[in-house]
Design an enzyme around this catalytic site. Structure first.
Site, PDB file in Angstrom:
ATOM      1  CB  CYS A  31      -1.040   7.252   1.289  1.00 11.55           C
ATOM      2  SG  CYS A  31      -2.275   6.207   2.072  1.00 11.55           S
TER       3      CYS A  31
ATOM      4  CD  GLU B 137      -2.832  -1.206   0.036  1.00 11.85           C
ATOM      5  OE1 GLU B 137      -3.115  -0.116  -0.513  1.00 11.85           O
ATOM      6  OE2 GLU B 137      -3.276  -2.290  -0.370  1.00 11.85           O
TER       7      GLU B 137
END
Length: 471
Positions: free
Chosen positions: A279, A245
């Site tokens: 993110c 991720e």
């Protein structure tokens, strides 16, 4: 100052090698963790790979629920610990503990759920009087590597699904924010998790981290962090499962029919929450040309209310970034945009590891802010002609994690959902909105398309076994 150990299969290990942890706000040492060596890494792997009586679904669910309760009881203590090691303001760290509570509550639910399948074999002309069944078996060992920006919740997203699935895990938290990770591991032990299910280790990249990633006894490496490190892990891991991720460059698209007050609020929350260190944070505010002036006026007025300062102050909404070097890099990205013709409307000033919430208009698309993930509280505004232009620019970077669009037109919203190449497209919401249970992950340099979220993580931490019986 806290001095915390590594944990090898439940046993505290203290060495003569320490990793110091500093408060980004004032530079004070707030703690340290004991670093292990390669021999101790080997011992941890062997302890987890040894034969053990597996926990029942009931036992796993009970432990996870107990951890949720322990987190609730220590919410303020943990929030202040996260603030001290990360520089995030208390609003963010209290929210983070709450998110971690959700992770453990949802994992406890899923631990009880039997997701096996049944297939009748007589549906084919050549079928037999049999039934085919599936069950999921846990991997023998998971290696979890977590980042600094959500030092509790990112750890929860690795550990809770592993416990729910029954998979032993070795946790390697970020060396910048390891203290809250160790405290969470201790809560799992306190809740009754056997030592053979969990280790928490600290150490050098070449002594601990890379050898753990390469080790053939590790079945899965799950990592959250930068694209650069994720690609190194992919090339280092060899023949094993990897869940990566990675970064993002998320757009928030504001069309000319949008509720501009809603759009301004979403832009502020998307750009400035968690000091911009998500993110999924908004990295590009794309506003249709006809409303860019009015949107900017409303956005700027709201952005000025995001007080920046001492992260322990109740009034502060934006603390520091992780360290001064990161803040310097952000400052340089802002200056690059200004040098290329952008207008600095708010902020831009740095004090140590703190960069004020920063708003820029007329940002060139080829600037650093327009092309790269800049991990901080910066809001660059880009004018777009129409939705097609916005979609094209959304897809123009190597990333594809999250995105958002603000519009009253359902047809345009659906076009964005279909056209944007990203793991998430949220309508009239920030790109980062999610449930801790729902699938989450990106494409391109944002990841391999493998999803996190409790359910998807549990699936990836198990393998499906098929068997059949006469029926």
């Amino acid at each position: 100052m806290l001095s915390l150990p590594s944990y090898i299969a439940g046993a505290a290990v203290v060495t003569d090698r320490w990793i110091d942890v500093f408060n980004p706000w004032n530079g004070e040492a707030v703690g340290r963790v004991a670093a292990i060596g390669n021999d101790q890494l080997h011992a941890a792997i062997e302890a987890h790979r040894a034969a053990h009586e597996p926990l029942t679904r009931y036992e796993r669910g009970r432990i996870l629920n107990e951890v949720r309760g322990l987190l609730e009881a220590r919410r303020e203590e943990l929030a202040r610990l996260i603030t001290s090691e990360s520089g995030l303001c208390l609003r963010e760290t209290r929210y983070e503990v709450g998110r971690a509570c959700d992770v453990f509550a949802f994992a406890a639910m899923e631990a009880l759920r039997d997701d096996g399948q049944t297939f009748s074999c007589d549906i084919s002309p050549t079928g037999k009087a049999r039934k085919i069944f599936t069950l999921r078996e846990p991997l023998s060992l998971v290696a979890a590597i977590t980042p600094f920006n959500h030092p509790l919740n990112q750890v929860a997203h690795k550990l809770a699904p592993a416990v729910a699935a029954g998979a032993p895990v070795i946790l390697k938290p970020s060396e910048k924010t390891p203290l809250s990770a160790v405290r969470l591991v201790e809560l799992l032990y306190e809740a009754g998790l056997p030592g053979w299910m969990l280790s928490c280790i600290h150490g050098d990249l070449d002594v601990v981290t890379r050898p753990m990633i390469r080790d053939e006894r590790v079945d899965l490496v799950t990592f959250t962090g930068s694209a650069r490190v994720g690609k190194e892990i992919a090339s280092t891991a060899g023949y094993k499962k990897t869940c990566l991720e990675l970064g993002g460059h998320s757009p928030l698209i504001v069309l000319d029919d949008a509720d501009l007050d809603l759009a301004a609020r979403l832009a502020c929350e998307g750009c400035f929450r968690n000091s911009g260190q998500r993110c999924t944070a908004v990295r590009r505010v794309m506003v249709q040309e006809g409303v860019v002036e009015e949107f900017t006026k409303r956005f700027l007025a709201l952005a000025k209310t995001y007080l920046c300062g001492d992260p322990t102050s109740e009034a502060v909404l934006v603390g520091t970034v992780i360290d001064e070097a990161a803040a310097v890099g952000l400052e340089q990205a802002v200056q690059d945009a200004v040098n290329r013709g952008a207008k600095l409307l708010l902020g831009g000033q740095r004090r140590g590891a703190q960069l004020q919430p920063t708003v820029l208009a007329d940002v060139p698309r080829d600037s650093t802010l327009g092309t790269c993930e800049c991990f901080g509280p910066i809001a660059p505004i880009f004018a777009v002609r129409d939705l097609d232009d916005a979609i094209e620019y959304s897809n123009a970077t190597p990333y594809g994690l999250s995105s958002g669009i603000v519009t009253r037109n359902l047809d345009l919203a659906i076009r964005a959902v279909k056209g944007i190449k990203a793991g998430t497209v949220n309508v009239n919401e920030i790109p980062g909105y999610r449930l801790e249970l729902s699938p989450f992950g990106g494409v391109k340099d944002s990841g391999l398309g493998i999803k996190e979220g409790v359910i998807e993580a549990m699936k990836f931490m198990t393998t499906v076994k098929t068997f059949s019986l006469p029926w």
